[in-house]
Design a protein around this motif. Structure first.
Motif, PDB file in Angstrom:
ATOM      1  N   HIS A  19       0.827  -1.210   0.000  1.00 10.12           N
ATOM      2  CA  HIS A  19       0.000   0.000   0.000  1.00 10.12           C
ATOM      3  C   HIS A  19       0.862   1.262   0.000  1.00 10.12           C
ATOM      4  O   HIS A  19       0.445   2.296  -0.527  1.00 10.12           O
ATOM      5  CB  HIS A  19      -0.928   0.010   1.216  1.00 10.12           C
ATOM      6  CG  HIS A  19      -2.155  -0.812   1.027  1.00 10.12           C
ATOM      7  ND1 HIS A  19      -3.432  -0.309   1.133  1.00 10.12           N
ATOM      8  CD2 HIS A  19      -2.315  -2.131   0.732  1.00 10.12           C
ATOM      9  CE1 HIS A  19      -4.318  -1.268   0.916  1.00 10.12           C
ATOM     10  NE2 HIS A  19      -3.659  -2.388   0.679  1.00 10.12           N
ATOM     11  N   ARG A 210      -6.554   5.864   4.934  1.00 10.29           N
ATOM     12  CA  ARG A 210      -7.978   6.066   4.646  1.00 10.29           C
ATOM     13  C   ARG A 210      -8.747   4.818   5.052  1.00 10.29           C
ATOM     14  O   ARG A 210      -8.323   3.690   4.775  1.00 10.29           O
ATOM     15  CB  ARG A 210      -8.204   6.347   3.153  1.00 10.29           C
ATOM     16  CG  ARG A 210      -7.574   7.645   2.683  1.00 10.29           C
ATOM     17  CD  ARG A 210      -7.730   7.859   1.184  1.00 10.29           C
ATOM     18  NE  ARG A 210      -9.118   7.993   0.776  1.00 10.29           N
ATOM     19  CZ  ARG A 210      -9.818   9.119   0.868  1.00 10.29           C
ATOM     20  NH1 ARG A 210      -9.272  10.198   1.367  1.00 10.29           N
ATOM     21  NH2 ARG A 210     -11.070   9.158   0.458  1.00 10.29           N
ATOM     22  N   ASN A 213     -13.062   4.759   2.660  1.00 10.09           N
ATOM     23  CA  ASN A 213     -12.911   5.801   1.647  1.00 10.09           C
ATOM     24  C   ASN A 213     -12.950   7.210   2.240  1.00 10.09           C
ATOM     25  O   ASN A 213     -13.329   8.166   1.570  1.00 10.09           O
ATOM     26  CB  ASN A 213     -13.988   5.672   0.555  1.00 10.09           C
ATOM     27  CG  ASN A 213     -13.540   6.308  -0.750  1.00 10.09           C
ATOM     28  OD1 ASN A 213     -12.349   6.344  -1.068  1.00 10.09           O
ATOM     29  ND2 ASN A 213     -14.492   6.832  -1.504  1.00 10.09           N
ATOM     30  N   ASN A 251      -4.748   2.003   2.237  1.00  8.32           N
ATOM     31  CA  ASN A 251      -5.892   2.318   1.377  1.00  8.32           C
ATOM     32  C   ASN A 251      -5.746   3.695   0.725  1.00  8.32           C
ATOM     33  O   ASN A 251      -6.743   4.376   0.449  1.00  8.32           O
ATOM     34  CB  ASN A 251      -7.212   2.260   2.163  1.00  8.32           C
ATOM     35  CG  ASN A 251      -7.504   0.884   2.707  1.00  8.32           C
ATOM     36  OD1 ASN A 251      -7.241  -0.121   2.046  1.00  8.32           O
ATOM     37  ND2 ASN A 251      -8.021   0.819   3.926  1.00  8.32           N
ATOM     38  N   CYS A 252      -4.503   4.097   0.505  1.00  4.56           N
ATOM     39  CA  CYS A 252      -4.211   5.407  -0.075  1.00  4.56           C
ATOM     40  C   CYS A 252      -2.891   5.298  -0.839  1.00  4.56           C
ATOM     41  O   CYS A 252      -1.870   5.839  -0.425  1.00  4.56           O
ATOM     42  CB  CYS A 252      -4.133   6.459   1.037  1.00  4.56           C
ATOM     43  SG  CYS A 252      -3.981   8.140   0.434  1.00  4.56           S
TER      44      CYS A 252
END
Length: 264
Positions: A19, A210, A213, A251-252
């Motif tokens: 990630h 994140r 979202n 998540n980013c």
């Protein structure tokens, strides 16, 4: 039992590394009348990182055969990384140049205890940037492309309060691009009633972490990616490439944004 724990820890490390270092390419298609097809690549906030899970930075950029490359600040985490980052950017093949606006890490360095650079150090670093890129500190540059005029103006908000509105707008430009490190520049643009087709910024890293979202912590009042704006047409905020403070992303993913304008 111990083997299972070690395996889980190892998988967690690999997950976070993926990630943090896998660059996603975000392609944005724009239709802007009166200019020829144009490929613009936006980079931001490398913070010293030039190698990623899926390749070296210059190879990831050159794969898109860019006409113009934009870099919106925070090249390094500390000044000792500058030569390596500039060597990497020097390998980028951009037909009409690389344009750069400084970020706050051009004024200070360090992950937890920041050190403010002296004016002499800043000037020395600027001389190094100028060997590779066109530096825009409250300055504009005009590029002619197949009979069309592209005006690029860079706001210097590496220190809040430094930014200045353009002294003279280029009325004949077929495409106007505003650059700044921090998306806070949108307040000045709105207050001054300035107009452009595209505004490119970075600084927020998309929050770096994140969940569902949503950005956690600072900068959650800013959008991530592109947003239509009545003053600047499209307002883009890059997730950037590196990390600051926390050395991880979740998540980013790091991001290179490719703006395909009037693609054939």
């Amino acid at each position: 039992m111990m083997t299972t724990i070690v395996l889980c820890i190892l998988l967690g490390i690999i997950f976070l590394a993926y990630h943090t270092t896998y660059v996603q390419i975000s392609t944005v298609k724009l239709a802007i009348p009166s200019i020829p097809p144009l490929t613009l690549v936006h980079l931001s906030d490398p913070h010293g990182r030039t190698r990623f899970w899926n390749g070296e930075l210059h190879k990831l950029v050159n794969a898109h055969d860019p006409d113009i490359v934009i870099v919106t600040g925070d090249l390094t985490q500390h000044s000792g990384q500058l030569a390596r980052v500039l060597n990497e950017l020097a390998k980028v093949k951009s037909k009409d140049g690389i344009f750069f606006v400084p970020g706050n890490y051009e004024r200070e360095g360090g992950r937890f205890h920041k050190k403010v650079y002296s004016d002499a150090v800043y000037r020395s670093q600027k001389e190094a940037w100028q060997q590779v890129m066109t530096v825009l500190e409250n300055e504009g540059a005009v590029k002619e492309k197949d009979g069309s005029r592209i005006w690029i103006y860079g706001f210097d908000n590496s220190i809040y309060g430094n930014e200045q509105r353009p002294g003279q707008e280029i009325q004949q430009a077929n495409l106007t691009i505003f650059l700044a490190h921090s998306p806070n520049i949108i307040s000045l643009i709105h207050n001054e009633g300035l107009k452009a087709d595209l505004l490119l910024t970075g600084h927020t890293h998309g929050g770096q972490i994140r969940l569902f979202n949503r950005t956690l912590g600072a900068y959650k009042h800013f959008h991530v990616g592109q947003k239509v704006d009545q003053f600047v047409g499209v307002f883009g905020i890059s997730r950037g490439l590196g990390t600051s403070r926390l050395p991880i992303r979740l998540n980013c993913f790091p991001e290179i944004t490719v703006y395909a304008i009037n693609p054939s």
